[in-house]
Design an enzyme around this catalytic site. Structure first.
Site, PDB file in Angstrom:
ATOM      1  N   TRP A 110      50.137  32.629  43.608  1.00 26.58           N
ATOM      2  CA  TRP A 110      48.951  33.404  43.229  1.00 26.58           C
ATOM      3  C   TRP A 110      49.391  34.480  42.239  1.00 26.58           C
ATOM      4  CZ3 TRP A 110      48.156  38.743  44.027  1.00 26.58           C
ATOM      5  CH2 TRP A 110      46.932  39.207  43.508  1.00 26.58           C
ATOM      6  N   GLU A 137      46.674  29.119  43.899  1.00 31.37           N
ATOM      7  CA  GLU A 137      45.555  29.827  44.549  1.00 31.37           C
ATOM      8  C   GLU A 137      44.625  30.523  43.564  1.00 31.37           C
ATOM      9  OE1 GLU A 137      46.842  32.846  47.285  1.00 31.37           O
ATOM     10  OE2 GLU A 137      44.798  33.267  47.978  1.00 31.37           O
ATOM     11  N   LYS A 150      41.012  32.560  42.337  1.00 26.45           N
ATOM     12  CA  LYS A 150      40.277  33.727  42.782  1.00 26.45           C
ATOM     13  C   LYS A 150      39.170  34.004  41.781  1.00 26.45           C
ATOM     14  CE  LYS A 150      41.373  38.458  44.177  1.00 26.45           C
ATOM     15  NZ  LYS A 150      42.406  39.290  44.772  1.00 26.45           N
ATOM     16  N   ASP A 203      41.193  30.466  49.441  1.00 29.59           N
ATOM     17  CA  ASP A 203      41.176  31.724  50.189  1.00 29.59           C
ATOM     18  C   ASP A 203      39.714  32.076  50.445  1.00 29.59           C
ATOM     19  OD1 ASP A 203      40.988  34.634  50.607  1.00 29.59           O
ATOM     20  OD2 ASP A 203      43.138  34.662  50.191  1.00 29.59           O
ATOM     21  N   HIS A 259      37.864  34.795  48.361  1.00 26.50           N
ATOM     22  CA  HIS A 259      37.985  34.745  46.909  1.00 26.50           C
ATOM     23  C   HIS A 259      36.750  34.235  46.180  1.00 26.50           C
ATOM     24  CE1 HIS A 259      42.641  34.960  46.467  1.00 26.50           C
ATOM     25  NE2 HIS A 259      42.131  35.953  47.163  1.00 26.50           N
ATOM     26  N   HIS A 264      43.708  29.941  52.983  1.00 24.77           N
ATOM     27  CA  HIS A 264      44.056  31.330  53.255  1.00 24.77           C
ATOM     28  C   HIS A 264      42.848  31.887  53.974  1.00 24.77           C
ATOM     29  CE1 HIS A 264      47.561  32.884  50.578  1.00 24.77           C
ATOM     30  NE2 HIS A 264      47.947  32.049  51.511  1.00 24.77           N
ATOM     31  N   ASP A 313      36.222  41.571  47.702  1.00 27.70           N
ATOM     32  CA  ASP A 313      37.673  41.483  47.868  1.00 27.70           C
ATOM     33  C   ASP A 313      38.225  42.499  48.868  1.00 27.70           C
ATOM     34  OD1 ASP A 313      40.158  40.517  47.254  1.00 27.70           O
ATOM     35  OD2 ASP A 313      40.516  41.972  45.671  1.00 27.70           O
ATOM     36  N   ASP A 352      39.862  41.473  52.411  1.00 27.79           N
ATOM     37  CA  ASP A 352      40.922  41.010  53.314  1.00 27.79           C
ATOM     38  C   ASP A 352      40.899  41.668  54.694  1.00 27.79           C
ATOM     39  OD1 ASP A 352      42.583  39.141  51.537  1.00 27.79           O
ATOM     40  OD2 ASP A 352      42.426  40.931  50.286  1.00 27.79           O
ATOM     41  N   ASP A 382      45.474  35.149  55.766  1.00 27.76           N
ATOM     42  CA  ASP A 382      45.759  36.115  54.696  1.00 27.76           C
ATOM     43  C   ASP A 382      44.807  37.300  54.790  1.00 27.76           C
ATOM     44  OD1 ASP A 382      46.460  37.494  52.464  1.00 27.76           O
ATOM     45  OD2 ASP A 382      45.644  36.066  51.009  1.00 27.76           O
TER      46      ASP A 382
HETATM   47  C1  RNT Z   1      45.296  37.790  46.681  1.00 27.82           C
HETATM   48  C2  RNT Z   1      45.644  36.494  47.316  1.00 27.82           C
HETATM   49  C3  RNT Z   1      47.049  36.376  47.803  1.00 27.82           C
HETATM   50  C4  RNT Z   1      47.560  37.615  48.501  1.00 27.82           C
HETATM   51  C5  RNT Z   1      48.816  37.412  49.288  1.00 27.82           C
HETATM   52  C6  RNT Z   1      49.521  38.692  49.572  1.00 27.82           C
HETATM   53  O1  RNT Z   1      43.974  37.933  46.413  1.00 27.82           O
HETATM   54  O2  RNT Z   1      44.759  36.226  48.356  1.00 27.82           O
HETATM   55  O3  RNT Z   1      47.160  35.243  48.582  1.00 27.82           O
HETATM   56  O4  RNT Z   1      46.618  38.145  49.367  1.00 27.82           O
HETATM   57  O5  RNT Z   1      49.606  36.479  48.701  1.00 27.82           O
HETATM   58 ZN    ZN Z   2      45.181  34.534  49.580  1.00 25.75          ZN
END
Ligand code: RNT
Ligand code: ZN
Length: 425
Positions: free
Chosen positions: A191, A232, A234, A265, A268, A292, A300, A302, A332
């Site tokens: 990523w 990955e 986004k 993810d 994302h 993820h 965004d 997490d 993640d």
């Molecule tokens: C970032 C991605 C990525 C990170 C990690 C730390 O938007 O999701 O995967 O969160 O690799």
């Molecule tokens: Zn991620």
């Protein structure tokens, strides 16, 4: 007696639950055997707010952010591994660990990202062997002076781009080493943060360069027995709101062209877009994918994964297609505002519970309703299924796996916090 009740109460609840599921034609023991075979790939970075162990760490950049200052952050590989051992004890089943290049052990020496070698991860390998777990890997293309302006593999500057290409190549070598050493393929995820805060004029040049850089990184053939490459995408990040170079379309096309894995993810995408709907679409063209699993809140963010409807939908997509072997389930998220060990356990348990719910579904019956066009029956049944005694099966599974049932595990974490985490200043 634990908070979940006495042993006999747990056993009686389980027995009744089994009868209830049997009436629907669902074999609980078979579902539990299936669940026990799914390894989650836990993200090492929940334990230290993605700080890592680099001698000259610059602090987290790249449009990702861990907010909060709860005491107890792991500061060394030893502390992080001790925290993870607590997490392993509180999860039923055997799981994997996903590392980031930032977590290299270089004995205090400065080793830049383009010079990282497999030997810098020997400590993790020894530990993983002791605990019989597999390792996954991530190149770290952020928190570094050479990514300070927000660009890495798509950077206009040749020197900077070459540096990150070298890091990508080094990461794949490390991934292959982890896979070989542990006898289980390492998913090596890539990523990058590259993107624009405001509307760019030349998107094409950046995406063209990213494609060329990736081609160099993936040029060397490596055995799939040891290494599974993943990319990955986004939609946007903090500071890259207007354009992310490695977007969904970009990496989907790239993964199909190169026959590598795509990483989806769950944080994302647009808030109304769901990854559960993407899985079957991309699996029509790709052999395997990496998830993820995260929880976006508004954007965004997490947040710690919780057992919400989308998480169950994600698990149902895995279960209904019998696709456990093709979908690698990684977590993640990073929350620094609560006990970090608890955050790990809460998110991982939520994912396992979602899988359990999905494995306990009388899917054939639902499918039959759908095939007949009885959408009324399908909706009614899906809603009624939500009230089945999953909790009783979960608690039994936890105890039978040698760990603690619902509500009880937190006591262990509180004790660990008192004895260990609160002493870290
Ligand atoms: C970032 C991605 C990525 C990170 C990690 C730390 O938007 O999701 O995967 O969160 O690799
Ligand atoms: Zn991620």
């Amino acid at each position: 007696m634990g908070k979940a009740g006495s042993d006999t109460l747990l056993a009686r609840n389980y027995e009744l639950a089994c009868e209830r599921f049997a009436a629907l034609g669902v074999d609980v023991e078979a579902a539990l055997r299936r669940l026990a075979r799914v390894p989650l790939s836990l993200h090492c970075w929940q334990g230290d707010d993605i700080a890592g162990f680099e001698a000259d760490a610059t602090g987290l950049t790249g449009g990702i952010m861990a907010t909060g200052n709860y005491p107890g952050r792991a500061r060394t590989p030893e502390e992080l591994r001790a925290d993870l051992e607590m997490v392993w004890r509180l999860l039923p089943g055997r799981h994997r660990l996903a590392l980031h290049a930032l977590y290299a052990e270089t004995e205090g020496k400065r080793v830049d990202r383009d010079a990282l070698e497999p030997r810098h991860f020997q400590g993790w390998v020894d530990w993983a062997k002791r605990h019989e777990i597999g390792l996954d890997f991530n190149g770290s293309f952020f928190s570094h002076p050479k990514s300070a302006d927000g660009f890495t593999l798509s950077h206009p500057d040749d020197g900077i781009r070459r540096f990150w290409i070298a890091h990508g190549i080094a990461s794949r070598k490390i991934g292959a080493f982890l896979g070989r050493e542990l006898g289980s393929p390492c998913v090596c995820n890539l990523w990058i943060p590259d993107g624009f805060k405001d509307t760019p004029v030349d998107r094409r040049a950046h995406r063209g360069r990213l494609r060329e850089s990736l081609d160099e990184i993936f040029a060397a053939e490596m055995s799939r027995t040891h290494l599974l490459d993943a990319v990955e995408p986004k939609l946007f990040g903090l500071g890259s709101e207007s354009c992310v170079i490695g977007s969904h379309e970009f990496y989907l096309a790239y993964a199909v062209a190169k026959r590598i894995l795509l990483t989806l993810d769950t944080g994302h995408y647009h808030p109304t877009e769901v990854v559960s709907d993407k899985i079957s679409a991309v699996l029509a063209f790709l052999d395997e994918i990496l998830l993820h699993v995260s929880r976006g809140v508004r954007w965004d963010s997490d947040h710690v994964v919780t057992l919400n409807e989308e998480l169950v939908a994600l698990a149902q997509e895995i279960a209904r297609g019998g696709d456990e072997a093709r979908i690698h389930v990684g977590l993640d998220y990073f929350d620094a505002s609560i006990n970090r060990v608890a955050a790990w356990v809460i998110g991982a348990r939520a994912m396992l519970k979602a899988l359990l719910i999905a494995f306990l579904e009388p899917t054939e019956e639902l499918r039959a309703l759908e095939e007949k066009g009885d959408y009324t029956g399908r909706l009614a049944m899906l809603e009624d299924l939500k009230g089945l005694p999953y909790g009783a099966v979960w608690d039994h599974y936890c105890v039978a796996s040698g760990t603690l049932p619902s509500m009880d595990w937190l006591d262990e974490v509180r004790c660990y916090e008192k004895k260990v985490l609160s002493k870290r200043r």
